[in-house]
Design an enzyme around this catalytic site. Structure first.
Site, mmCIF file in Angstrom:
data_model
loop_
_atom_site.group_PDB
_atom_site.id
_atom_site.type_symbol
_atom_site.label_atom_id
_atom_site.label_comp_id
_atom_site.label_asym_id
_atom_site.label_seq_id
_atom_site.Cartn_x
_atom_site.Cartn_y
_atom_site.Cartn_z
ATOM 1 N N HIS A 117 16.836 3.427 -13.828
ATOM 2 C CA HIS A 117 18.142 3.806 -13.275
ATOM 3 C C HIS A 117 19.257 3.095 -14.040
ATOM 4 C CE1 HIS A 117 16.026 4.391 -9.160
ATOM 5 N NE2 HIS A 117 16.291 5.589 -9.644
ATOM 6 N N LYS B 243 17.009 9.188 7.276
ATOM 7 C CA LYS B 243 15.888 9.182 6.341
ATOM 8 C C LYS B 243 15.235 7.812 6.341
ATOM 9 C CE LYS B 243 16.963 12.916 3.317
ATOM 10 N NZ LYS B 243 16.707 13.454 2.010
ATOM 11 N N ARG C 28 13.257 12.339 -16.774
ATOM 12 C CA ARG C 28 12.052 11.684 -17.282
ATOM 13 C C ARG C 28 11.143 12.666 -18.004
ATOM 14 N NH1 ARG C 28 10.554 9.360 -11.564
ATOM 15 N NH2 ARG C 28 11.282 11.475 -11.200
ATOM 16 N N SER D 106 11.199 5.213 -8.259
ATOM 17 C CA SER D 106 11.280 4.286 -7.130
ATOM 18 C C SER D 106 10.073 4.438 -6.206
ATOM 19 C CB SER D 106 12.570 4.522 -6.337
ATOM 20 O OG SER D 106 13.694 4.164 -7.086
#
Length: 163
Positions: A17, A41, A90, A127
Site C-alpha cells: 500500500h 463491517k 497486483r 491485507s
C-alpha cells in the site's frame, strides 16, 4: 491543484500500500489516503486504529493526508475536489475487479482512475493474507511496517485467546 485519492480498507496497511501511495505522491500535488469507516463491517482494526496507523506510515510524505469516509467514494471525491482515484494492481485479477468500479466511478463523478502496477516484491501481498498468516503465528515482518507488525501480532494474539 492535482489531487488524488488512494482508497482502501488498509486493514492493516502494508508495505505494498505504502509503495503505491509514495509513487502517487510523486505524480500528484496532494494525495488523500482514504479508508472507509463503515462500522458494520468486521475488521481486524477499528477505523480509528487504521487511520492512526496510516497517519504514522505516511508522516514522512508532506503532500499526503489521511481521511476516513462513509458512503460512496465518488461523493468523497466531489466533497474534496478530487479528480483522480489511484489504485494499485497486483495482477490481472485486480484489473478485472477494478475496471468496472473505475467505469462506474467515472459515470458517477468527474473522476478518472489511475492504475499503478505493484512492485513485484509486493505483488502477492494483501491485507487479508497478512492477517491470515499472522493469525496462525506466521512471520509477516517483510510485508508491514514495524509498528504495524507489533499491533498486528498483538491483535492476532488477542483473537486467538478469544479476547
Amino acid at each position: 491543484m492535482r489531487r488524488a485519492v488512494c482508497p482502501g480498507s488498509y486493514d492493516p496497511v502494508t508495505k505494498g500500500h505504502l509503495d503505491i501511495v509514495r509513487r502517487a505522491s510523486r505524480i500528484f500535488d496532494e494525495v488523500i489516503v482514504a479508508t472507509g469507516v463503515n462500522v458494520s463491517k468486521s475488521r481486524f482494526f477499528s477505523p480509528e486504529e487504521r487511520l492512526g496507523m496510516l497517519e504514522t506510515a505516511t508522516a514522512d510524505l508532506p503532500n499526503v493526508r489521511v481521511a476516513g469516509f462513509t458512503g460512496l467514494l465518488t461523493d468523497f471525491c466531489r466533497d474534496n475536489d478530487v479528480h483522480a482515484i489511484v489504485k494499485g494492481l497486483r495482477g490481472s485479477g485486480d484489473f478485472e475487479y477494478e475496471l468496472p468500479m473505475a467505469q462506474m466511478n467515472a459515470h458517477l463523478a468527474d473522476v478518472e482512475t489511475v492504475f499503478i502496477p505493484a512492485d513485484p516484491a509486493h505483488s502477492f501481498v494483501s491485507s487479508s493474507l497478512v492477517k491470515e498468516v499472522a493469525s496462525f503465528g506466521g512471520d509477516v515482518a517483510a510485508f508491514v511496517p514495524d509498528f504495524v507488525l507489533e499491533r498486528l501480532n498483538a491483535r492476532a494474539a488477542e483473537r486467538s485467546r478469544g479476547a
